[in-house]
Design a protein around this motif. Sequence first.
Motif, PDB file in Angstrom:
ATOM      1  N   PHE A  13      -8.316  -1.454   3.644  1.00 33.78           N
ATOM      2  CA  PHE A  13      -9.200  -2.236   2.773  1.00 33.78           C
ATOM      3  C   PHE A  13      -8.594  -3.598   2.463  1.00 33.78           C
ATOM      4  N   GLU A  14      -7.323  -3.608   2.121  1.00 37.62           N
ATOM      5  CA  GLU A  14      -6.660  -4.863   1.753  1.00 37.62           C
ATOM      6  C   GLU A  14      -6.610  -5.834   2.933  1.00 37.62           C
TER       7      GLU A  14
ATOM      8  N   ASN B 226      -0.276   4.305   2.002  1.00 42.55           N
ATOM      9  CA  ASN B 226      -1.688   4.650   1.859  1.00 42.55           C
ATOM     10  C   ASN B 226      -2.476   3.830   2.878  1.00 42.55           C
TER      11      ASN B 226
ATOM     12  N   ALA C 162       0.822  -1.213   0.000  1.00 40.09           N
ATOM     13  CA  ALA C 162       0.000   0.000   0.000  1.00 40.09           C
ATOM     14  C   ALA C 162       0.858   1.266   0.000  1.00 40.09           C
TER      15      ALA C 162
ATOM     16  N   GLU D 131     -18.453   1.418   2.301  1.00 42.90           N
ATOM     17  CA  GLU D 131     -17.393   1.203   1.315  1.00 42.90           C
ATOM     18  C   GLU D 131     -16.969  -0.264   1.263  1.00 42.90           C
TER      19      GLU D 131
ATOM     20  N   LEU E 292     -17.285  -2.898  -1.878  1.00 44.27           N
ATOM     21  CA  LEU E 292     -16.123  -3.655  -2.324  1.00 44.27           C
ATOM     22  C   LEU E 292     -16.392  -5.158  -2.291  1.00 44.27           C
TER      23      LEU E 292
ATOM     24  N   GLU F 210      -5.514   4.032   3.990  1.00 47.91           N
ATOM     25  CA  GLU F 210      -6.870   3.631   3.607  1.00 47.91           C
ATOM     26  C   GLU F 210      -6.838   2.380   2.739  1.00 47.91           C
ATOM     27  N   LYS F 211      -5.937   2.368   1.754  1.00 44.14           N
ATOM     28  CA  LYS F 211      -5.810   1.189   0.896  1.00 44.14           C
ATOM     29  C   LYS F 211      -5.369  -0.021   1.713  1.00 44.14           C
ATOM     30  N   ALA F 212      -4.419   0.182   2.626  1.00 45.68           N
ATOM     31  CA  ALA F 212      -3.941  -0.917   3.463  1.00 45.68           C
ATOM     32  C   ALA F 212      -5.081  -1.486   4.304  1.00 45.68           C
TER      33      ALA F 212
END
Length: 54
Positions: free
Chosen positions: A23-24, A17, A14, A46, A50, A19-21
Motif C-alpha cells: 500500500f505504501e 508487513n 512496514a 482497497e 485509500l 500488505e502495508k508495504a
Amino acid sequence: MVLRKKIEQVITAASGNSEKAAFEVCLLLEDAIGLNGNGWFDDDEEMQKLLSSD
C-alpha cells in the motif's frame, strides 16, 4: 530524495508487513507519477478506498 530510497524507507518501515508495504509503495507511486489516473488501481477496491480518503 530519489524515489528508490523513498520506496526502501516505506518497505523498511512496514517491518515485515508486506500488505502495508505494498500500500505504501503504491501511494508513493501515485504521488510521484499518478498511477490511479492511468487505470492501474481500477480493479483494486482497497486502493480506491485509500486514495479517496486522501
